[in-house]
Design a protein around this motif. Structure first.
Motif, mmCIF file in Angstrom:
data_model
loop_
_atom_site.group_PDB
_atom_site.id
_atom_site.type_symbol
_atom_site.label_atom_id
_atom_site.label_comp_id
_atom_site.label_asym_id
_atom_site.label_seq_id
_atom_site.Cartn_x
_atom_site.Cartn_y
_atom_site.Cartn_z
ATOM 1 N N LEU A 94 -52.010 5.272 -66.566
ATOM 2 C CA LEU A 94 -51.813 6.527 -67.296
ATOM 3 C C LEU A 94 -50.980 6.377 -68.566
ATOM 4 C CD1 LEU A 94 -51.010 8.903 -64.285
ATOM 5 C CD2 LEU A 94 -53.242 8.479 -65.351
ATOM 6 N N ALA A 95 -50.433 5.203 -68.808
ATOM 7 C CA ALA A 95 -49.483 5.034 -69.906
ATOM 8 C C ALA A 95 -50.056 5.453 -71.255
ATOM 9 C CB ALA A 95 -49.005 3.581 -69.964
ATOM 10 N N GLU A 96 -51.333 5.222 -71.464
ATOM 11 C CA GLU A 96 -51.940 5.492 -72.769
ATOM 12 C C GLU A 96 -51.927 6.980 -73.139
ATOM 13 O OE1 GLU A 96 -56.639 5.986 -71.520
ATOM 14 O OE2 GLU A 96 -55.895 3.979 -72.015
ATOM 15 N N TYR A 97 -51.731 7.833 -72.174
ATOM 16 C CA TYR A 97 -51.725 9.270 -72.457
ATOM 17 C C TYR A 97 -50.420 9.736 -73.105
ATOM 18 C CZ TYR A 97 -55.861 9.746 -69.463
ATOM 19 O OH TYR A 97 -57.115 9.642 -68.917
ATOM 20 N N PHE A 98 -49.357 8.968 -72.977
ATOM 21 C CA PHE A 98 -48.033 9.480 -73.323
ATOM 22 C C PHE A 98 -47.528 8.951 -74.665
ATOM 23 C CE2 PHE A 98 -48.298 9.586 -68.670
ATOM 24 C CZ PHE A 98 -48.173 10.967 -68.502
ATOM 25 N N ALA A 99 -47.094 9.889 -75.498
ATOM 26 C CA ALA A 99 -46.522 9.534 -76.796
ATOM 27 C C ALA A 99 -45.121 8.971 -76.644
ATOM 28 C CB ALA A 99 -46.492 10.765 -77.705
ATOM 29 N N ALA A 100 -44.464 9.267 -75.542
ATOM 30 C CA ALA A 100 -43.116 8.762 -75.280
ATOM 31 C C ALA A 100 -42.897 8.718 -73.780
ATOM 32 C CB ALA A 100 -42.063 9.642 -75.943
ATOM 33 N N VAL A 101 -42.076 7.769 -73.346
ATOM 34 C CA VAL A 101 -41.705 7.633 -71.932
ATOM 35 C C VAL A 101 -40.193 7.539 -71.845
ATOM 36 C CG1 VAL A 101 -41.838 6.194 -69.872
ATOM 37 C CG2 VAL A 101 -43.861 6.463 -71.331
ATOM 38 N N GLU A 102 -39.589 8.415 -71.059
ATOM 39 C CA GLU A 102 -38.145 8.400 -70.820
ATOM 40 C C GLU A 102 -37.892 8.148 -69.335
ATOM 41 O OE1 GLU A 102 -35.410 8.794 -72.636
ATOM 42 O OE2 GLU A 102 -36.153 9.390 -74.624
ATOM 43 N N ILE A 103 -37.245 7.033 -69.020
ATOM 44 C CA ILE A 103 -36.835 6.726 -67.647
ATOM 45 C C ILE A 103 -35.326 6.919 -67.594
ATOM 46 C CG2 ILE A 103 -36.752 5.007 -65.817
ATOM 47 C CD1 ILE A 103 -39.206 3.690 -67.121
ATOM 48 N N VAL A 104 -34.887 7.903 -66.828
ATOM 49 C CA VAL A 104 -33.481 8.309 -66.845
ATOM 50 C C VAL A 104 -32.861 8.122 -65.461
ATOM 51 C CG1 VAL A 104 -33.877 9.943 -68.722
ATOM 52 C CG2 VAL A 104 -34.059 10.727 -66.354
ATOM 53 N N SER A 105 -31.536 8.050 -65.427
ATOM 54 C CA SER A 105 -30.838 7.877 -64.155
ATOM 55 C C SER A 105 -30.781 9.173 -63.362
ATOM 56 C CB SER A 105 -29.423 7.356 -64.391
ATOM 57 O OG SER A 105 -28.692 8.256 -65.208
ATOM 58 N N ASP A 106 -30.812 10.304 -64.056
ATOM 59 C CA ASP A 106 -30.797 11.606 -63.397
ATOM 60 C C ASP A 106 -31.373 12.628 -64.366
ATOM 61 O OD1 ASP A 106 -30.418 13.485 -61.446
ATOM 62 O OD2 ASP A 106 -28.227 13.533 -61.576
ATOM 63 N N LYS A 107 -31.760 13.764 -63.825
ATOM 64 C CA LYS A 107 -32.299 14.837 -64.657
ATOM 65 C C LYS A 107 -31.382 16.040 -64.552
ATOM 66 C CE LYS A 107 -37.208 13.615 -64.134
ATOM 67 N NZ LYS A 107 -38.500 14.039 -63.523
ATOM 68 N N ASN A 108 -30.779 16.394 -65.669
ATOM 69 C CA ASN A 108 -29.934 17.576 -65.729
ATOM 70 C C ASN A 108 -30.149 18.241 -67.079
ATOM 71 O OD1 ASN A 108 -28.294 16.091 -67.615
ATOM 72 N ND2 ASN A 108 -27.302 15.101 -65.876
ATOM 73 N N GLU A 109 -29.451 19.325 -67.300
ATOM 74 C CA GLU A 109 -29.654 20.078 -68.541
ATOM 75 C C GLU A 109 -29.410 19.205 -69.771
ATOM 76 O OE1 GLU A 109 -27.785 23.967 -70.904
ATOM 77 O OE2 GLU A 109 -27.411 23.695 -68.739
ATOM 78 N N ALA A 110 -28.352 18.417 -69.757
ATOM 79 C CA ALA A 110 -28.036 17.562 -70.906
ATOM 80 C C ALA A 110 -29.143 16.542 -71.151
ATOM 81 C CB ALA A 110 -26.703 16.867 -70.685
ATOM 82 N N THR A 111 -29.704 15.997 -70.070
ATOM 83 C CA THR A 111 -30.801 15.039 -70.197
ATOM 84 C C THR A 111 -31.971 15.667 -70.923
ATOM 85 O OG1 THR A 111 -30.171 13.955 -68.127
ATOM 86 C CG2 THR A 111 -32.406 13.565 -68.923
ATOM 87 N N TYR A 112 -32.354 16.862 -70.494
ATOM 88 C CA TYR A 112 -33.500 17.520 -71.117
ATOM 89 C C TYR A 112 -33.219 17.901 -72.566
ATOM 90 C CZ TYR A 112 -35.971 17.680 -66.691
ATOM 91 O OH TYR A 112 -36.642 17.319 -65.542
ATOM 92 N N ARG A 113 -32.034 18.357 -72.862
ATOM 93 C CA ARG A 113 -31.710 18.703 -74.250
ATOM 94 C C ARG A 113 -31.859 17.475 -75.154
ATOM 95 N NH1 ARG A 113 -29.741 23.681 -75.110
ATOM 96 N NH2 ARG A 113 -28.933 24.859 -73.309
ATOM 97 N N ARG A 114 -31.372 16.346 -74.672
ATOM 98 C CA ARG A 114 -31.479 15.116 -75.461
ATOM 99 C C ARG A 114 -32.940 14.725 -75.665
ATOM 100 N NH1 ARG A 114 -32.392 10.214 -73.740
ATOM 101 N NH2 ARG A 114 -31.825 10.672 -71.569
ATOM 102 N N ILE A 115 -33.731 14.794 -74.607
ATOM 103 C CA ILE A 115 -35.133 14.411 -74.699
ATOM 104 C C ILE A 115 -35.912 15.363 -75.592
ATOM 105 C CG2 ILE A 115 -37.270 14.236 -73.351
ATOM 106 C CD1 ILE A 115 -35.531 13.090 -71.071
ATOM 107 N N TYR A 116 -35.647 16.647 -75.465
ATOM 108 C CA TYR A 116 -36.344 17.622 -76.306
ATOM 109 C C TYR A 116 -36.014 17.413 -77.779
ATOM 110 C CZ TYR A 116 -37.284 20.168 -71.931
ATOM 111 O OH TYR A 116 -37.698 20.533 -70.678
ATOM 112 N N GLU A 117 -34.774 17.128 -78.052
ATOM 113 C CA GLU A 117 -34.368 16.893 -79.435
ATOM 114 C C GLU A 117 -35.040 15.640 -79.996
ATOM 115 O OE1 GLU A 117 -30.288 16.255 -82.091
ATOM 116 O OE2 GLU A 117 -30.159 16.821 -79.983
#
Length: 241
Positions: free
Chosen positions: A145-168
């Protein structure tokens, strides 16, 4: 005359991986059963599985999510429930059972390939997954499935700060992004807190740690039965004030 409402313009869809795009939890359940079988002759603890899950949860802050932390937690639990009397041969088999988690086939869930194929023409697709980097990269490569994604983020945890950083970093803004996943605790609640939309796709075997209250009254939240309904579900967000 203006109604004070505007059309939503979603440009990016972020996807969780494990148990959203491919099967994952079922293999941990099989390993839990193997663990219990290995210890059957050395303990009669009625709450063996509960103690294992408690150890996994406790150790998240040390080992993170994934098969390595799970395997170390199995060893720790085996030692505790047998007062350190478990033979070294059994410990070796527990370690082997943990390594076997790396060998299970990657099985994409129904409608995944068709849905990603359809969505990539109209949206930027990104992958947001947590866990061991080596293991997540392996699963993504094996999934095809890798070819479908413009970016891949592998994170240690998912929290509000994580998503804000990724969205930015990867999107046109949280208010133009949808996060899709099977975990209310990790994929839905913090993504909504970060300002995006979120679509919950339940999975029958979601780990209890990932449970949370469903934010049913949240206007940027939706729930759907399977990923094949995703595009229609996103369209239902319609307009916002």
């Amino acid at each position: 005359m203006s109604t004070g409402r505007s059309k939503i313009s979603i440009t990016t869809i972020a996807f969780d991986a494990d148990d959203t795009l491919w099967q994952n939890e079922q293999f941990f359940r099989l390993t839990e059963q193997r663990f219990a079988d290995l210890l059957r002759d050395y303990t009669d603890a009625p709450d063996l599985n509960d103690r294992l899950i408690a150890a996994v949860t406790k150790n998240l802050s040390f080992y993170g999510f994934g098969m390595k932390g799970f395997t170390l937690s199995m060893v720790e639990t085996a030692l505790e429930v047998t007062d350190h009397r478990v033979p070294g041969t059994v410990i070796a088999e527990i370690l082997a059972a943990g390594r076997e988690l790396l060998n299970y086939p990657i099985e994409t869930l129904p409608y995944v390939d068709q849905t990603l194929t359809q969505l990539q023409d109209n949206y930027r697709l990104i992958l947001v997954t947590k866990g061991d980097v080596f293991d997540q990269e392996r699963k993504l490569a094996a999934s095809g499935l890798a070819e479908y994604f413009a970016a891949v983020e592998i994170v240690s945890d998912k929290n509000e700060a994580t998503y804000r950083r990724i969205y930015e970093r990867h999107t046109d803004g949280a208010d133009r992004t949808v996060m899709v996943g099977n975990s209310l605790r990790s994929d839905i609640v913090p993504a909504l807190a970060a300002g995006s939309y979120a679509v919950y796709i339940p999975h029958d075997l979601t780990w209890s740690y990932e449970h949370a209250d469903e934010p049913a009254a949240q206007p940027r939240y939706a729930k759907t039965d399977h990923i094949g309904q995703l595009e229609a579900t996103i369209a239902k967000f319609g307009t916002i004030d």
